[in-house]
Structures are given as structure tokens and as C-alpha cells.
Design a protein around this motif. Sequence first.
Motif, PDB file in Angstrom:
ATOM      1  N   ARG A 150      -4.249   7.226   1.733  1.00 23.22           N
ATOM      2  CA  ARG A 150      -3.429   8.264   1.128  1.00 23.22           C
ATOM      3  C   ARG A 150      -3.975   9.650   1.454  1.00 23.22           C
ATOM      4  O   ARG A 150      -3.222  10.578   1.771  1.00 23.22           O
ATOM      5  CB  ARG A 150      -3.363   8.076  -0.391  1.00 23.22           C
ATOM      6  CG  ARG A 150      -2.605   9.177  -1.125  1.00 23.22           C
ATOM      7  CD  ARG A 150      -1.152   9.247  -0.685  1.00 23.22           C
ATOM      8  NE  ARG A 150      -0.330   8.320  -1.447  1.00 23.22           N
ATOM      9  CZ  ARG A 150       0.948   8.055  -1.179  1.00 23.22           C
ATOM     10  NH1 ARG A 150       1.537   8.650  -0.159  1.00 23.22           N
ATOM     11  NH2 ARG A 150       1.629   7.198  -1.926  1.00 23.22           N
ATOM     12  N   ALA A 184       3.672  16.726  -2.248  1.00 22.93           N
ATOM     13  CA  ALA A 184       4.055  15.882  -3.378  1.00 22.93           C
ATOM     14  C   ALA A 184       5.461  15.322  -3.187  1.00 22.93           C
ATOM     15  O   ALA A 184       5.704  14.124  -3.413  1.00 22.93           O
ATOM     16  CB  ALA A 184       3.970  16.678  -4.678  1.00 22.93           C
ATOM     17  N   ILE A 241       4.755  11.824  -5.028  1.00 23.37           N
ATOM     18  CA  ILE A 241       3.680  11.885  -6.016  1.00 23.37           C
ATOM     19  C   ILE A 241       3.811  13.202  -6.764  1.00 23.37           C
ATOM     20  O   ILE A 241       4.562  14.092  -6.355  1.00 23.37           O
ATOM     21  CB  ILE A 241       2.280  11.782  -5.368  1.00 23.37           C
ATOM     22  CG1 ILE A 241       2.077  12.908  -4.339  1.00 23.37           C
ATOM     23  CG2 ILE A 241       2.084  10.419  -4.715  1.00 23.37           C
ATOM     24  CD1 ILE A 241       0.711  12.900  -3.665  1.00 23.37           C
ATOM     25  N   SER A 242       3.083  13.355  -7.860  1.00 25.88           N
ATOM     26  CA  SER A 242       3.162  14.599  -8.623  1.00 25.88           C
ATOM     27  C   SER A 242       2.373  15.699  -7.924  1.00 25.88           C
ATOM     28  O   SER A 242       1.425  15.412  -7.177  1.00 25.88           O
ATOM     29  CB  SER A 242       2.605  14.385 -10.026  1.00 25.88           C
ATOM     30  OG  SER A 242       1.197  14.224  -9.982  1.00 25.88           O
ATOM     31  N   THR A 268      -1.289  15.334  -8.578  1.00 25.20           N
ATOM     32  CA  THR A 268      -1.933  14.296  -7.769  1.00 25.20           C
ATOM     33  C   THR A 268      -2.181  14.798  -6.358  1.00 25.20           C
ATOM     34  O   THR A 268      -3.250  14.552  -5.776  1.00 25.20           O
ATOM     35  CB  THR A 268      -1.060  13.030  -7.736  1.00 25.20           C
ATOM     36  OG1 THR A 268      -0.899  12.533  -9.063  1.00 25.20           O
ATOM     37  CG2 THR A 268      -1.713  11.950  -6.881  1.00 25.20           C
TER      38      THR A 268
END
Length: 223
Positions: free
Chosen positions: A162, A180, A185-186, A189
Amino acid sequence: MTPDRVRVVLVDDQPLVRAGLRVLIADSPDLEILGEAGTGAEAVQLVQDVRPDVVVMDIRMPGMDGIEATRLITAGPNTARVLVLTTFDDDEYVYGALRAGASGFLVKDMDLDDILTAIRVVAVGEALIAPRVTRRLIEEFAARPEPTAAPRHGATEGITDREREVLTLIGRGLSNDEIAGRLFISPATAKAHVRRLFSKLAARDRVQLVIIAYELGLVSPSR
């Protein structure tokens, strides 16, 4: 967080350029000019004396140029961050400035409000990856690898799949929010992944992550 007051040093061999920036910054209560220099050597000494947060650095100057001055200023921890000032279209030295540790660059004919924003962005530890200019700059930079540069074999061995994806997207010039969205993803994150990449790859800022992505072949000018 943004510092209450960003302390700035202006470095340019053209007094009119410094005067224009001085007037611009004087109208910004969160920015303060600690001093000015007309050469690279003067800049290095001034930075040692006044300890600014950001140095707005010209490239072409008599004697020591902005690249060498940037290298000396950014050597070691807890140093001032350098924002390169360039005409871009004809200033190839900016590639060397990125290798020397610059956190980004300005174009002399850019909007004045963007110059102030750039100073604030660099002051909080970010780097300038503006699509309008940076993608062209990084592509040119990537096509001109430094012959003496040490290879980064194995540099990504400690990062996750990732994080490798995130590094690739950083190399393509995407912001945290864009990363993101691309990876579903947020933003928090995405920001956490970027922070871990800083640590694992010993990168000073986002510009260095972009350079690493190109040097590792994760991104190429055609992608």
C-alpha cells in the motif's frame, strides 16, 4: 498547524525583486522578513545568524549560486526550508536545487497571493507539488539522473504494498486528498501512509518522495 508568524529571508541579486517581495510580505501579519541577501554566500551567513523558517532563494547569482547555498543551508537537522525562485522556462539549475534539498520552487511571474501561500505551505513542512509546473519539472529532472548519484537498490524493501502505491501516486503529483480518492481510503489514512514513507525512506519532504519515486522507477515521464 500554521506557525503564528513565519520568519523569512529573501535572497535575490536583483534589489527590485527583493523590494517587491518585501512590500508584499509587509502586508501579511503572519509573515516577517528577518533579512535580505544578494548572493549565495551572504544567504548562508544570514541564515546562520537569524535562523529563519523559510528562505526564498534565487538560483542565478554572482559567486555562490542558489544551488550551493541551498545545499549548505539544508544540511543537517532543524534547518530553514528553502523555496527556490526561478524563471522555470530557462532555468535548468532548479533540478540541482531539488537535489540540494529545496522544498519547492516559485515562478517569478506567478500570482502574488500564490507566493504568500507557497511560503506558508513550506513553513509547515510541506513541499510544492503544483501540477501546473512541478510535473514538467520532475519529468525533466527524472530524465537527467545525476551520474554520481548513489543507487537506491533495496530502498523500498521495508515499505508495504500500500505504501508503494502511495509513493507511486506521490510521484505522479497527487495530493493526499487525491491519493485517498484514488485508493478509496480516508484522507487521514493517506496522510498516515505519507508520514511513514517520510520515516522509512528518510525523506525530508514531499519533493524528495517524488524524486525517490522516479529514481526507483515507480513513475516515469511517460506515465
